[in-house]
Design a protein around this motif. Structure first.
Motif, short mmCIF file in Angstrom:
data_model
loop_
_atom_site.label_atom_id
_atom_site.label_comp_id
_atom_site.label_asym_id
_atom_site.label_seq_id
_atom_site.Cartn_x
_atom_site.Cartn_y
_atom_site.Cartn_z
N CYS A 88 -19.34 38.98 15.78
CA CYS A 88 -18.70 39.33 14.52
C CYS A 88 -17.60 40.37 14.73
N MET A 89 -17.91 41.45 15.46
CA MET A 89 -16.94 42.51 15.64
C MET A 89 -15.76 42.05 16.49
N TYR A 90 -16.05 41.23 17.47
CA TYR A 90 -14.97 40.68 18.31
C TYR A 90 -13.98 39.91 17.43
N ASN A 91 -14.49 39.08 16.54
CA ASN A 91 -13.62 38.29 15.69
C ASN A 91 -12.84 39.14 14.70
N VAL A 92 -13.47 40.22 14.21
CA VAL A 92 -12.77 41.13 13.30
C VAL A 92 -11.59 41.80 14.03
N ILE A 93 -11.86 42.26 15.24
CA ILE A 93 -10.81 42.91 16.04
C ILE A 93 -9.70 41.91 16.35
N LEU A 94 -10.09 40.70 16.69
CA LEU A 94 -9.12 39.66 17.02
C LEU A 94 -8.21 39.39 15.84
N ARG A 95 -8.78 39.24 14.65
CA ARG A 95 -7.96 38.99 13.45
C ARG A 95 -7.03 40.15 13.18
N HIS A 96 -7.51 41.37 13.38
CA HIS A 96 -6.69 42.57 13.18
C HIS A 96 -5.48 42.55 14.11
N LYS B 238 -8.54 53.46 5.50
CA LYS B 238 -9.17 52.62 4.50
C LYS B 238 -9.42 51.22 5.06
N ASN B 239 -8.46 50.69 5.75
CA ASN B 239 -8.61 49.35 6.33
C ASN B 239 -9.60 49.36 7.48
N TYR B 240 -9.59 50.44 8.29
CA TYR B 240 -10.55 50.56 9.38
C TYR B 240 -11.98 50.57 8.82
N ASP B 241 -12.20 51.32 7.76
CA ASP B 241 -13.54 51.41 7.16
C ASP B 241 -13.98 50.05 6.64
N TYR B 242 -13.04 49.34 6.03
CA TYR B 242 -13.37 48.00 5.50
C TYR B 242 -13.77 47.06 6.64
N ASN C 14 -14.95 47.80 9.57
CA ASN C 14 -16.21 48.21 10.17
C ASN C 14 -17.41 47.78 9.32
N MET C 15 -17.21 47.68 7.99
CA MET C 15 -18.30 47.28 7.09
C MET C 15 -18.61 45.81 7.18
N ILE C 16 -17.64 45.01 7.60
CA ILE C 16 -17.83 43.56 7.60
C ILE C 16 -19.03 43.12 8.43
N CYS C 17 -19.24 43.79 9.55
CA CYS C 17 -20.28 43.36 10.48
C CYS C 17 -21.56 44.22 10.42
N GLN C 18 -21.65 45.08 9.45
CA GLN C 18 -22.82 45.98 9.39
C GLN C 18 -24.12 45.22 9.22
N ASP C 19 -24.13 44.16 8.46
CA ASP C 19 -25.37 43.42 8.19
C ASP C 19 -25.46 42.14 9.02
#
Length: 231
Positions: A133-141, A219-223, A225-230
């Motif tokens: 999940c986090m890999y994909n979030v970073i990739l999209r960013h 604000k965007n960083y916090d958002y 980071n929340m995506i993959c919390q659960d």
């Protein structure tokens, strides 16, 4: 990534009609006898490379070296995108001596490249497993960063085209009643054209940085980071 090509031909001497100043007989004589230059403007956005071999600490250090700033202790970046803007200009010139004794030098072919220098790279920290999940979030960013780079450059291409053609139009010939050194003339025209292009490149870089800053904020960083919390 997509490549765009502009090809522009100067079709007739009416393009140069504004040069015919009554008090500039030498330039006017050259303009009347010269052949119109062919101007080709090209661009490329390169091919994105991906690298997931670097640690977060190394990526952070790379970012500081590239863009400046500092990093709070223990606060490391997850990813980084690189994009190098580049201008390359080359042209051929011709020397012509008129029956009047006037020597004219003018470009016959001008090739301008504005785009990426080295291929852009997306770095994703090796701390994150591919397809997680986090890999994909970073990739999209980081892909969004590259899309911004491309979008700004695409926006400026028509502007660069217009400004550059105007510079060529106003600096089409070098004329003299004496002989003209070709190498010196080439350097003079090169300096004139690059002096007009470099401010545009600075403008592109400034606009790109402004757009990138809208993505890189707390604000965007916090958002993100929340995506993959659960998950």
């Amino acid at each position: 990534m997509k490549k765009v090509f502009y090809i522009v031909f100067f079709a007739n001497l009416t393009f140069f009609s504004s040069f015919a100043l009554a008090n500039d007989d030498i330039k006017y004589a050259c303009l009347r006898n010269m052949r119109e230059p062919e101007v080709v403007i090209t661009t490329s956005f390169g091919d994105i490379k991906y690298d997931n071999t670097k640690s977060r600490r190394t990526i952070t250090r790379m970012h500081i070296q590239e863009y400046g700033g500092t990093s709070a202790k223990g606060n490391f970046l997850n990813g980084l995108s690189t994009f190098e803007h580049a201008i390359n200009l080359n042209f051929k010139i011709r020397k012509q001596t008129l029956l009047s004794g006037i020597t004219c030098v003018y470009p016959t072919n001008i090739n301008l490249y504005l785009g990426v220098g080295e291929n852009p790279v997306i770095y994703i920290a090796r701390d994150y497993q591919e397809d997680s999940c986090m890999y994909n979030v970073i990739l999209r960013h980081e892909q969004t960063h590259q899309q911004i780079n491309q979008s700004v450059l695409e926006h400026y291409l028509p502007i660069v085209k217009q400004r550059f053609l105007e510079v060529v139009k106003n600096n089409a010939v070098i004329g003299s009643t004496e002989d003209i050194d070709l190498e010196q003339a080439q350097q003079e025209l090169q300096q004139i054209y690059l002096s007009a292009l470099n401010p545009i490149l600075d403008e592109i870089k400034a606009e790109t940085n402004a757009e990138q800053a809208k993505l890189d904020n707390q604000k965007n960083y916090d958002y993100e980071n929340m995506i993959c919390q659960d998950r």
